[in-house]
Design a protein around this motif. Structure first.
Motif, PDB file in Angstrom:
ATOM      1  N   LYS A  88       0.853  -1.179   0.000  1.00  0.00           N
ATOM      2  CA  LYS A  88       0.000   0.000   0.000  1.00  0.00           C
ATOM      3  C   LYS A  88       0.892   1.233   0.000  1.00  0.00           C
ATOM      4  CE  LYS A  88      -0.403  -0.073   5.056  1.00  0.00           C
ATOM      5  NZ  LYS A  88      -1.347  -0.125   6.209  1.00  0.00           N
ATOM      6  N   PRO A  89       0.360   2.408  -0.309  1.00  0.00           N
ATOM      7  CA  PRO A  89       1.186   3.615  -0.344  1.00  0.00           C
ATOM      8  C   PRO A  89       1.944   3.836   0.967  1.00  0.00           C
ATOM      9  CG  PRO A  89      -0.933   4.050  -1.337  1.00  0.00           C
ATOM     10  CD  PRO A  89      -1.031   2.679  -0.739  1.00  0.00           C
ATOM     11  N   GLN A  90       3.224   4.216   0.827  1.00  0.00           N
ATOM     12  CA  GLN A  90       4.112   4.354   1.970  1.00  0.00           C
ATOM     13  C   GLN A  90       4.444   5.811   2.266  1.00  0.00           C
ATOM     14  OE1 GLN A  90       5.490   1.401   3.704  1.00  0.00           O
ATOM     15  NE2 GLN A  90       3.656   0.720   2.593  1.00  0.00           N
ATOM     16  N   THR A  91       4.758   6.086   3.529  1.00  0.00           N
ATOM     17  CA  THR A  91       5.360   7.359   3.901  1.00  0.00           C
ATOM     18  C   THR A  91       6.873   7.178   3.891  1.00  0.00           C
ATOM     19  OG1 THR A  91       5.411   6.861   6.267  1.00  0.00           O
ATOM     20  CG2 THR A  91       3.394   7.877   5.387  1.00  0.00           C
ATOM     21  N   ALA A  92       7.595   8.279   3.827  1.00  0.00           N
ATOM     22  CA  ALA A  92       9.053   8.191   3.840  1.00  0.00           C
ATOM     23  C   ALA A  92       9.549   7.525   5.116  1.00  0.00           C
ATOM     24  CB  ALA A  92       9.657   9.576   3.682  1.00  0.00           C
ATOM     25  N   ALA A  93       8.904   7.819   6.238  1.00  0.00           N
ATOM     26  CA  ALA A  93       9.336   7.255   7.513  1.00  0.00           C
ATOM     27  C   ALA A  93       9.264   5.734   7.515  1.00  0.00           C
ATOM     28  CB  ALA A  93       8.486   7.824   8.651  1.00  0.00           C
ATOM     29  N   ASN A  94       8.340   5.167   6.770  1.00  0.00           N
ATOM     30  CA  ASN A  94       8.169   3.709   6.742  1.00  0.00           C
ATOM     31  C   ASN A  94       9.261   2.990   5.963  1.00  0.00           C
ATOM     32  OD1 ASN A  94       5.811   3.903   8.231  1.00  0.00           O
ATOM     33  ND2 ASN A  94       4.469   3.765   6.442  1.00  0.00           N
ATOM     34  N   ILE A  95       9.912   3.691   5.046  1.00  0.00           N
ATOM     35  CA  ILE A  95      10.846   3.006   4.147  1.00  0.00           C
ATOM     36  C   ILE A  95      12.293   3.449   4.304  1.00  0.00           C
ATOM     37  CG2 ILE A  95       9.051   2.561   2.425  1.00  0.00           C
ATOM     38  CD1 ILE A  95      10.168   4.898   0.805  1.00  0.00           C
ATOM     39  N   LEU A  96      12.558   4.519   5.060  1.00  0.00           N
ATOM     40  CA  LEU A  96      13.934   4.986   5.204  1.00  0.00           C
ATOM     41  C   LEU A  96      14.804   3.918   5.850  1.00  0.00           C
ATOM     42  CD1 LEU A  96      13.853   8.753   6.254  1.00  0.00           C
ATOM     43  CD2 LEU A  96      14.258   7.745   4.004  1.00  0.00           C
ATOM     44  N   ASP A  97      16.004   3.770   5.302  1.00  0.00           N
ATOM     45  CA  ASP A  97      17.003   2.839   5.808  1.00  0.00           C
ATOM     46  C   ASP A  97      16.497   1.394   5.757  1.00  0.00           C
ATOM     47  OD1 ASP A  97      18.578   5.084   6.317  1.00  0.00           O
ATOM     48  OD2 ASP A  97      17.768   5.301   8.337  1.00  0.00           O
ATOM     49  N   ARG A  98      15.781   1.085   4.688  1.00  0.00           N
ATOM     50  CA  ARG A  98      15.248  -0.267   4.495  1.00  0.00           C
ATOM     51  C   ARG A  98      15.612  -0.771   3.092  1.00  0.00           C
ATOM     52  NH1 ARG A  98      11.051  -1.805   7.882  1.00  0.00           N
ATOM     53  NH2 ARG A  98      11.549  -3.894   7.087  1.00  0.00           N
ATOM     54  N   THR A  99      15.636  -2.090   2.967  1.00  0.00           N
ATOM     55  CA  THR A  99      15.786  -2.749   1.680  1.00  0.00           C
ATOM     56  C   THR A  99      14.451  -3.364   1.306  1.00  0.00           C
ATOM     57  OG1 THR A  99      18.113  -3.267   2.152  1.00  0.00           O
ATOM     58  CG2 THR A  99      17.033  -4.517   0.379  1.00  0.00           C
ATOM     59  N   ILE A 100      13.905  -2.933   0.166  1.00  0.00           N
ATOM     60  CA  ILE A 100      12.618  -3.434  -0.306  1.00  0.00           C
ATOM     61  C   ILE A 100      12.871  -4.605  -1.241  1.00  0.00           C
ATOM     62  CG2 ILE A 100      10.509  -2.867  -1.573  1.00  0.00           C
ATOM     63  CD1 ILE A 100      10.958   0.064  -0.726  1.00  0.00           C
ATOM     64  N   HIS A 101      12.389  -5.776  -0.845  1.00  0.00           N
ATOM     65  CA  HIS A 101      12.557  -6.982  -1.659  1.00  0.00           C
ATOM     66  C   HIS A 101      11.282  -7.173  -2.465  1.00  0.00           C
ATOM     67  CE1 HIS A 101      12.202 -11.584  -1.847  1.00  0.00           C
ATOM     68  NE2 HIS A 101      12.914 -11.177  -2.877  1.00  0.00           N
ATOM     69  N   GLN A 102      11.318  -6.693  -3.713  1.00  0.00           N
ATOM     70  CA  GLN A 102      10.083  -6.653  -4.495  1.00  0.00           C
ATOM     71  C   GLN A 102      10.396  -6.338  -5.945  1.00  0.00           C
ATOM     72  OE1 GLN A 102       7.355  -4.457  -2.203  1.00  0.00           O
ATOM     73  NE2 GLN A 102       5.581  -4.860  -3.476  1.00  0.00           N
ATOM     74  N   ASP A 103       9.486  -6.680  -6.824  1.00  0.00           N
ATOM     75  CA  ASP A 103       9.597  -6.272  -8.217  1.00  0.00           C
ATOM     76  C   ASP A 103       9.494  -4.756  -8.314  1.00  0.00           C
ATOM     77  OD1 ASP A 103       9.342  -6.784 -11.237  1.00  0.00           O
ATOM     78  OD2 ASP A 103       7.527  -5.635 -10.778  1.00  0.00           O
ATOM     79  N   LEU A 104      10.354  -4.168  -9.123  1.00  0.00           N
ATOM     80  CA  LEU A 104      10.442  -2.714  -9.216  1.00  0.00           C
ATOM     81  C   LEU A 104       9.116  -2.073  -9.605  1.00  0.00           C
ATOM     82  CD1 LEU A 104      12.289  -0.155  -9.285  1.00  0.00           C
ATOM     83  CD2 LEU A 104      12.638  -0.656 -11.708  1.00  0.00           C
ATOM     84  N   LEU A 105       8.460  -2.601 -10.645  1.00  0.00           N
ATOM     85  CA  LEU A 105       7.238  -1.980 -11.155  1.00  0.00           C
ATOM     86  C   LEU A 105       6.083  -2.107 -10.169  1.00  0.00           C
ATOM     87  CD1 LEU A 105       7.430  -3.001 -14.918  1.00  0.00           C
ATOM     88  CD2 LEU A 105       7.962  -0.787 -13.881  1.00  0.00           C
ATOM     89  N   THR A 106       6.159  -3.064  -9.260  1.00  0.00           N
ATOM     90  CA  THR A 106       5.145  -3.181  -8.215  1.00  0.00           C
ATOM     91  C   THR A 106       5.397  -2.187  -7.087  1.00  0.00           C
ATOM     92  OG1 THR A 106       4.898  -5.543  -8.687  1.00  0.00           O
ATOM     93  CG2 THR A 106       4.053  -4.762  -6.572  1.00  0.00           C
ATOM     94  N   ALA A 107       6.675  -1.982  -6.753  1.00  0.00           N
ATOM     95  CA  ALA A 107       7.020  -1.140  -5.612  1.00  0.00           C
ATOM     96  C   ALA A 107       6.971   0.358  -5.919  1.00  0.00           C
ATOM     97  CB  ALA A 107       8.402  -1.516  -5.092  1.00  0.00           C
ATOM     98  N   LEU A 108       7.419   0.766  -7.099  1.00  0.00           N
ATOM     99  CA  LEU A 108       7.549   2.199  -7.392  1.00  0.00           C
ATOM    100  C   LEU A 108       6.258   2.995  -7.190  1.00  0.00           C
ATOM    101  CD1 LEU A 108       9.911   2.399 -10.514  1.00  0.00           C
ATOM    102  CD2 LEU A 108      10.404   3.100  -8.170  1.00  0.00           C
ATOM    103  N   PRO A 109       5.101   2.531  -7.656  1.00  0.00           N
ATOM    104  CA  PRO A 109       3.882   3.336  -7.484  1.00  0.00           C
ATOM    105  C   PRO A 109       3.470   3.540  -6.026  1.00  0.00           C
ATOM    106  CG  PRO A 109       3.568   1.646  -9.172  1.00  0.00           C
ATOM    107  CD  PRO A 109       4.828   1.315  -8.460  1.00  0.00           C
ATOM    108  N   LEU A 110       4.028   2.743  -5.119  1.00  0.00           N
ATOM    109  CA  LEU A 110       3.639   2.810  -3.712  1.00  0.00           C
ATOM    110  C   LEU A 110       4.586   3.668  -2.884  1.00  0.00           C
ATOM    111  CD1 LEU A 110       2.710  -0.958  -3.247  1.00  0.00           C
ATOM    112  CD2 LEU A 110       1.174   0.960  -3.735  1.00  0.00           C
ATOM    113  N   LEU A 111       5.629   4.205  -3.505  1.00  0.00           N
ATOM    114  CA  LEU A 111       6.580   5.039  -2.782  1.00  0.00           C
ATOM    115  C   LEU A 111       6.087   6.487  -2.729  1.00  0.00           C
ATOM    116  CD1 LEU A 111      10.004   3.659  -4.055  1.00  0.00           C
ATOM    117  CD2 LEU A 111       8.538   2.841  -2.204  1.00  0.00           C
TER     118      LEU A 111
END
Length: 321
Positions: free
Chosen positions: A36-59
């Motif tokens: 689901k859509p993320q805030t910056a605080a949720n993803i900072l200093d993290r590694t996202i293990h996911q397909d790029l085209l799936t993850a990008l729209p949720l950033l």
């Protein structure tokens, strides 16, 4: 039935990173997957293990200060069982545009972008890159590794396209000067060094950085940053981009993280990081390297605020007097 051959033993000085079965489980549990859509605080200093085209729209919008992109080059390459296949130049450019079009939304108005490529894909990358960013320069770096060609010039360089979102951007030129040996040391009338320094290791001058980088060593088996990733970039290479085009505390984003070099260097240099990597094995390597960076923040070839020409310094040079 013939006995199964024993695993090949590493040489005593081989420092290539490996993962035990226990480490792979532990590091895999630290990876992030977004649904689901993320805030910056949720993803900072993290590694996202996911397909790029799936993850990008949720950033989130406008959270990136520096974007570093090292996509698969247009040649056949095996990435841990996933094969990227060479395609016609027009198709490769269309593939680039498909995901590159989603990147501007993520960037701050003051953001900078670096995009890696080889000579064969450089033109296609430029055509896509120029659609979305202001092109500032093309960097060529010497990738001195591999055997020579018998019927062609040895391919020993790669390109990096440098661009910005706008005319307002960070460029810390003092942070990326290179210490080079002084061959003809001029002195002033009092006999003092003129624009250079004397050290016990030799005479050196801090020179302004150009768009030709010849001071890079490719990771190899005796370097602790080395992994078995087929296209790993050197930490020193990424450090130049991060120091020049971001400030401490800002956010560096890499959508093709691989074995984690961008995130690791960002952490070592006091930046926040976000990386996307679809191969779990590579993402786990990134997590282990990030953990190791907490004990050792050194970057080979970068010491005391300067980059050193290749084969000089090697990460342990004493401070200049």
């Amino acid at each position: 039935m013939e006995p199964r051959p024993l695993p090949k033993q590493k040489a005593p000085n081989n420092r290539t990173l490996v993962l035990s079965a226990e480490e792979k489980v532990a590091y895999a549990n630290k990876l992030l997957s977004v649904s689901k859509p993320q805030t910056a605080a949720n993803i900072l200093d993290r590694t996202i293990h996911q397909d790029l085209l799936t993850a990008l729209p949720l950033l989130p919008d406008n959270f990136v200060d520096l974007l570093i992109v090292d996509p698969p080059y247009n040649r056949q390459k095996d990435f841990n069982g996933s094969t990227f296949k060479e395609m016609p130049a027009a198709d490769y450019q269309a593939w680039l545009t498909n995901w590159m079009s989603q990147l501007p939304r993520l960037l701050k108005p003051t953001a900078s972008i670096y995009m890696c490529c080889d000579w064969q894909s450089s033109n296609a990358v430029y055509q896509a890159f120029a659609q979305y960013f202001q092109v500032r320069n093309r960097i060529t770096w010497e990738r001195e590794k591999g055997r020579g060609a018998k019927r062609n010039w040895k391919n020993a360089s790669e390109d990096i396209w440098f661009g910005t979102v706008s005319d307002r951007y960070t460029f810390n030129v003092e942070a990326v000067k290179v210490q080079r040996r002084v061959r003809a040391p001029y002195r002033d009338k009092a006999g003092r060094p003129k624009d250079w320094k004397e050290t016990q290791q030799g005479n050196f001058r801090a020179t302004h950085p150009s768009n030709l980088w010849t001071d890079i060593s490719i990771p190899f088996w005796s370097m602790p940053e080395n992994t078995d990733h087929p296209t790993q970039k050197p930490e020193k290479l990424i450090a130049k981009m991060i120091l020049a085009s971001s400030n401490p505390g800002e956010v560096v984003f890499d959508p093709f993280l691989g074995s984690g070099t961008t995130s690791v260097v960002a952490k070592k240099l006091g930046r926040h990081y976000v990386g996307i990597e679809q191969e779990e094995r590579y993402a786990c390597w990134a997590q282990k390297r990030l953990a190791l960076a907490e004990q050792d923040a050194s970057i080979q070839g970068y010491t005391n605020g300067y980059f050193w020409e290749r084969n000089v310094g090697l990460g342990d040079r004493r401070p200049l007097s």
